[in-house]
Design a protein around this motif. Structure first.
Motif, PDB file in Angstrom:
ATOM      1  N   LEU A  69       0.857  -1.187   0.000  1.00 51.17           N
ATOM      2  CA  LEU A  69       0.000   0.000   0.000  1.00 51.17           C
ATOM      3  C   LEU A  69       0.895   1.239   0.000  1.00 51.17           C
ATOM      4  O   LEU A  69       0.886   2.038   0.934  1.00 51.17           O
ATOM      5  N   PRO A  73      -3.456   3.790   6.059  1.00 55.82           N
ATOM      6  CA  PRO A  73      -4.518   2.863   5.673  1.00 55.82           C
ATOM      7  C   PRO A  73      -5.050   2.096   6.882  1.00 55.82           C
ATOM      8  O   PRO A  73      -4.429   2.087   7.956  1.00 55.82           O
ATOM      9  N   GLU A  88      -2.777  -8.437  -0.273  1.00 53.81           N
ATOM     10  CA  GLU A  88      -1.909  -7.568   0.517  1.00 53.81           C
ATOM     11  C   GLU A  88      -1.120  -8.348   1.571  1.00 53.81           C
ATOM     12  O   GLU A  88       0.073  -8.094   1.774  1.00 53.81           O
TER      13      GLU A  88
END
Length: 350
Positions: free
Chosen positions: A44, A122, A314
């Protein structure tokens, strides 16, 4: 991409030193750095270490207080309020998460609201940290206005992120981390910088007309995911994270890029549930394995692309980069080293 590979520990140390050099206390810098480095590990990158420079630039002009004394008010056994006092966002986020988990340990479910905050990174790192301790989480934040109300032609809402994390003692947790636009504004900034075109359906220009020109999109507004449904969800997130917390909301939120010297007063909400109170570890792990297995067993439309659960891509990236080192853009690593006082972290390889 011109990049370098750096070990997680070295990147964490460099990020801590950059934040400390920028004015944070070392212990608090370590908490904030943990969020940003986890984001970088998970791929990210628009919400990872590149944000250090952004935060510290605002510190320089008085927009953020790097040594803010956060205030925590325990309103009820399961309810807390964190006043971030315009501190570094990921530090305030970590305090909010911790307070929500305190309530959940005592009462089975806990909630913490935060106000007086800034961009907190995030959601995935917070949800992962909580999941590793056995907590289900629902986390959300409001943001700078970049989305128009459905049917409108001027921005009134932020691209307000919301996430849900579910622990899994038998494997990786399942984590949803989503903003409420089709694409994040940071991705549009990257495309504008590179001169690449914008995919259709991402944004409009200043007149509300759909555009594939990234620079025109930066002067316009983002389109919500799911049309009117995404708009409705963005409204509810702002009510929870902004209005209920006592933070700014809607157009009262200051834009960090237009007014970097002004406090944003963002709001966040953290809800934590102690999953161990709902079922035994063995039973919960078995049910999670079955749940994930059913989804993984779905025949893929593209044989080369298996069906994934939220957050799987992720977390796979995170595990790989923990083992092999983190690939970081050389320019971003150079800036981070400069912010850390020019020192070069150990454990790097070109």
């Amino acid at each position: 991409m011109n990049a370098e590979t750096i070990a997680e520990a070295a990147l964490l140390d460099l990020t801590i030193r950059a934040l400390t050099h920028g004015g944070m206390r070392a212990e608090e810098a370590a908490q904030a750095a943990r969020v940003l480095v986890l984001a970088e590990l998970a791929g990210l990158t628009t919400h990872g270490i590149s944000r250090v420079g952004q935060y510290l630039n605002r510190v320089k002009v008085g927009g953020i207080d790097p040594r803010a004394d956060l205030q925590v008010m325990r309103l009820m056994p399961a309810l807390a309020m964190v006043d971030g006092r315009n501190g570094i966002g990921p530090l305030i986020g970590m305090r909010g998460l911790a307070e929500a988990m305190v309530g959940a340990r005592d009462c089975g479910i806990g909630a913490a609201f935060a106000r007086g905050s800034n961009h907190f990174g995030p959601i995935l790192p917070y949800a992962l940290i909580a999941a590793e301790q056995g907590f289900v989480t629902l986390i959300a934040s409001n943001a700078t206005t970049t989305i128009a109300p459905w049917g409108g032609k001027d921005t009134r809402l932020g691209n307000n992120p919301i996430g849900i994390g579910v622990p899994n003692s038998g494997g990786d947790p399942v984590i949803l981390d989503m903003a409420l636009s089709v694409a994040a504004r940071a991705k549009i900034r990257d495309l504008a910088a590179s001169g690449a075109p914008l995919p259709e359906g991402w944004a409009t220009d200043a007149e509300g007309r759909p555009t594939t020109d990234a620079k025109a999109a930066l002067a316009g507004f983002l389109l919500p995911v799911g049309g009117h449904k995404g708009y409705g969800l963005a409204v509810m997130v702002d009510l929870l994270a902004g209005l209920l917390s006592g933070a700014a909301y809607l157009t009262h939120v200051q834009a960090w890029d237009k007014n970097p010297e002004v406090a944003q007063n963002l709001g966040h909400i953290f809800i934590a549930i102690d999953a161990t109170k709902l079922a035994s570890r063995e039973s919960f792990a078995s049910r999670m394995a079955d749940f994930i297995g059913i989804l993984h067993a779905t025949p893929p439309a593209d044989p080369a692309q298996k069906v994934l659960v939220p957050g799987e891509r992720e977390l796979t990236t995170l595990k790989r980069q923990r083992a092999e080192g983190v690939r970081v853009k050389a320019a971003e690593l150079r800036i981070l080293r400069e912010l850390a006082g020019g020192a070069r972290a150990t454990g790097t390889a070109s």
